[in-house]
Scaffold this active site. Structure first.
Site, mmCIF file in Angstrom:
data_model
loop_
_atom_site.group_PDB
_atom_site.id
_atom_site.type_symbol
_atom_site.label_atom_id
_atom_site.label_comp_id
_atom_site.label_asym_id
_atom_site.label_seq_id
_atom_site.Cartn_x
_atom_site.Cartn_y
_atom_site.Cartn_z
ATOM 1 C CG HIS A 53 -6.034 8.187 -7.830
ATOM 2 N ND1 HIS A 53 -7.193 7.315 -7.310
ATOM 3 C CD2 HIS A 53 -4.547 8.027 -7.495
ATOM 4 C CE1 HIS A 53 -6.559 7.190 -6.106
ATOM 5 N NE2 HIS A 53 -4.863 7.294 -6.127
ATOM 6 N NE ARG A 85 -1.283 0.657 -4.494
ATOM 7 C CZ ARG A 85 -0.756 1.337 -4.560
ATOM 8 N NH1 ARG A 85 -0.726 2.619 -4.751
ATOM 9 N NH2 ARG A 85 0.273 1.228 -6.068
ATOM 10 C CG ASN A 122 3.083 4.847 -4.551
ATOM 11 O OD1 ASN A 122 4.132 4.249 -5.607
ATOM 12 N ND2 ASN A 122 2.456 5.673 -4.585
ATOM 13 C CD GLU A 150 3.487 7.325 -0.516
ATOM 14 O OE1 GLU A 150 4.292 8.713 -0.883
ATOM 15 O OE2 GLU A 150 2.923 6.648 -0.868
ATOM 16 C CE1 TYR A 187 2.822 11.227 -10.620
ATOM 17 C CE2 TYR A 187 2.690 9.514 -9.940
ATOM 18 C CZ TYR A 187 2.102 10.471 -9.711
ATOM 19 O OH TYR A 187 0.916 10.043 -8.814
ATOM 20 C CE LYS A 188 6.954 5.037 -9.396
ATOM 21 N NZ LYS A 188 6.334 5.141 -8.240
#
Lengths: 346, 321
Positions: free
Chosen positions: A193, A223, A225, A265, A316-317
């Site tokens: 991470h 979760r 994402n 996701e 980041y994405k």
């Protein structure tokens, strides 16, 4: 009533589409008009009928096409599937979990018959009917993890638990958003991470690890994402960056609706019984903007989320290049009305 | 048992005296199905309805993980303890319906090990029963050293020797037999992992010697569920739930909270898993920390307590629960 499996591609001519039913069941990840990291983990329990949570392992209309795409990825790059020697037992655990869940949720498509250690697995959509000895790797054409994950949608990371940490020691990863199993294999939770911005400062990883190492048998968690992908490509790996990276420069006001895809996701976390490892299935759902905006609530909300996303996260994405074009396009679908609470469409 | 793990409805299918101190209990599912698969070293928490009191004690599963038609545990009777083992020995008979937790493993095998060296003391043999079954089934390399007071108290020693022959070595205190620990630890092949389960003194001895002989920390595994120790009664204020509770002499702080309707999470109830960790808001007095979870620094700080095994002596204590 069985699923009608679509004949479609995730490369070259990109024939991937969602049927109207599948648009409405898309796991839209924003329950409010802005987005920031949170440890948004909840118990992985069965959800409403017709949703992606109707079964704990979801099989949908893209199943056959996704498995064909996986086979193509593996043929080019066998390192997308790796298992360190001590993880074979966990592979059998995963085989049992996925066979059980798929057979339970979709009896018309999958059947598992057990006679002691002698098991028979029938996968009708892929035309497989195999009998093997549970625990004996020589009775399957691949190792147990590879065998079953060539027949299950989503990526799978198997995490060994030791020394109070989780170690990415096995996995099948062919539909990932720009990370690599071959690079991360053998790393622990903090190591893999490390590139994520902002979340470290918030102490999110320390808390998440504590939660994950305490996941108990019989009590999976999940979760959501998200990121975005240009063209409906399942394989956006660093290894193939040269193929998909340049796509990000091709977004124009005319093609946003077709090219830009929201990629969600659904990550779940399960304790495996024999090995005490954790498996982390990462199920990828894609939807193109033209499909997503058929639900007006999602169109309005996505506009606000993307517009207000902190710069570090957008970078980041990988959205930087086309964010202004996308926001401009979405803004025309945002009349400023309030959005209703919750994830679902109105 | 709302917050720890999922539970299983079982019936006691057999109760077998093993020796003068130890009794084995067999559980089957009430609905006749298979129990969940587990891994060697796992325990279950057994719920005991003793009048108006509910006791929750963890016991290692000792059957083969490959056979889930039944679970077996072994309970050593402790006449001076808080009553859980006596309840099991006196009240639990075949046919009794009980509730147990799903298996939880806090003493897992490290499957990377080239060899597993196991050291057991007394009733500490139970997790190794399942671990040796698991390893033997998979062709794993292990060696078990088992110390007990007398041959008659060598619980399952005969079974183990019969199954595994010279891979099992026994030591009887009454014959003055001792593990030659330094020699044993110094003569292991590279890649060996060490596992120890037994009385606290034995665990400390083995961990200390292994550390002095240069064993890396991550190759030394131990399991010691400290039973909650009795002590002077004390009062606690729970800030979040707004309750003031009394912790009796034979009661743990966790049990007193549960009796008051507060349900902190737990997994081991023995001071090792960290689940019930609680912040101290204020205190005037002395903590008696009996846990293996918090660091020495945490203990000194007086800011945290593990309610499953730790106590308090003093004027006032306020916790964030």
């Amino acid at each position: 009533m069985g699923i009608t499996f679509r004949k479609e591609t995730f490369r070259d001519d990109y024939t991937f589409r969602n049927s109207p039913d599948h648009i409405r069941r898309f796991p839209f990840p924003f329950n409010e008009d802005s987005y920031m990291y949170a440890v948004n983990i909840e118990p992985h329990v069965v959800g409403p009928k017709g949703s992606v949570l109707e079964n704990l392992i979801d099989v949908d209309e893209h199943y056959v096409a996704e498995m064909q795409d996986r086979a193509l990825v593996l043929a080019e790059d066998p390192l997308r599937c790796q298992s360190l020697p001590h993880m074979t037992l966990a592979g059998w655990d995963l085989l049992e979990l996925l066979m059980e869940q798929q057979a339970l949720g979709y009896p018309e498509h999958f059947t598992l018959e057990r006679n002691g250690d002698r098991w028979r697995w029938i996968n009708r959509p892929l035309g497989i009917d195999d009998t093997f000895t549970f625990g004996d790797t020589s009775t399957l054409p691949y190792g147990p993890m590879e065998y079953i994950t060539r027949q299950s949608q989503g990526d799978f990371c198997i995490l060994d638990q030791r020394d109070g940490n989780l170690w990415m020691d096995a996995g099948m990863v062919t539909t990932q958003a720009d990370w690599s199993l071959d690079f991360d294999i053998g790393m622990n939770f903090f190591e893999w991470h490390a590139p994520v911005p902002l979340a470290h400062e918030k102490g999110i990883f320390t808390r998440a690890l504590k939660f994950l190492t305490n996941i108990q048998q019989g009590k999976p968690a999940r979760r959501l994402n998200w990121t975005m992908t240009i063209n409906p490509r399942l394989d956006t790996s660093p290894e193939n960056y040269h193929k998909w990276g340049p796509d990000r420069a091709t977004v124009t006001p005319e093609n946003v609706g077709q090219k830009v895809h929201l990629r969600v996701e659904l990550q779940s976390f399960w304790r495996l019984p024999r090995s005490n490892a954790i498996v982390f299935p990462i199920r990828c759902y894609l939807i193109k903007m033209d499909e997503l905006v058929t639900q007006p609530k999602w169109a309005r909300r996505l506009h606000r989320v993307i517009r207000d996303l902190p710069e570090e996260l957008a970078t980041y994405k990988g959205l930087t290049r086309y964010r202004p074009t996308l926001v401009e396009w979405l803004s025309k679908l945002d009349d400023g009305s309030p959005t209703s609470p919750g994830f679902g469409p109105d | 048992m709302s917050t720890g793990t999922t539970t299983l409805d079982v019936v006691v299918s057999d109760v077998v005296p093993v020796n003068e101190l130890v009794t084995r209990f067999h559980f089957r599912r009430r609905d006749g199905g298979l129990l969940p698969t587990f891994s060697g070293g796992a325990h279950v928490v057994v719920e005991m309805r003793d009048g108006d009191r509910t006791r929750l004690n963890p016991y290692s599963l000792m059957g083969s993980p490959l056979d889930t038609r039944e679970y077996t545990i072994s309970v050593r009777r402790d006449d001076a303890g808080r009553g859980g083992s006596l309840f099991m020995h006196r009240q639990v008979k075949p046919g009794l319906e009980m509730v147990i937790s799903y298996p939880v493993n806090l003493f897992s095998l490290d499957l990377r090990a080239k060899k597993h060296l196991m050291l057991a003391g007394g009733i500490g043999i139970t997790p190794f029963m399942a671990q040796t079954s698991q390893l033997a089934g998979a062709g794993g390399n292990f060696e078990l050293h088992y110390t007990c007071r007398t041959a008659s108290l060598g619980t399952y020693a005969d079974v183990l020797q019969q199954r595994y022959g010279s891979r099992v070595k026994l030591y009887h205190d009454d014959r003055g037999e001792r593990i030659d620990l330094d020699r044993l630890l110094s003569s292991q092949p590279l890649g060996t992992h060490l596992y120890v389960c037994g009385p606290a003194g034995m665990i400390n001895w083995v961990r200390d010697r292994a550390a002095s002989l240069g064993w890396p920390l991550e190759t030394v595994h131990f399991e010691h569920f400290a039973a909650p120790q009795p002590g002077a009664p004390f009062d606690v204020t729970l800030a979040v739930s707004g309750k003031t509770i009394h912790v009796g002499e034979q009661q743990s702080l966790l049990e007193a909270m549960e009796a008051a309707g507060v349900d902190p999470p737990y997994l081991c109830r023995g001071g090792v898993c960290g689940q019930c960790e609680t912040n101290v808001i204020s205190s005037d007095g002395k903590f008696i920390h009996n846990d293996h979870w918090l660091s020495e620094e945490d203990h000194r700080s007086g800011c945290k307590i593990m309610p499953c095994v730790s106590r308090f002596e003093g004027k006032s204590l306020v916790l964030e629960r």
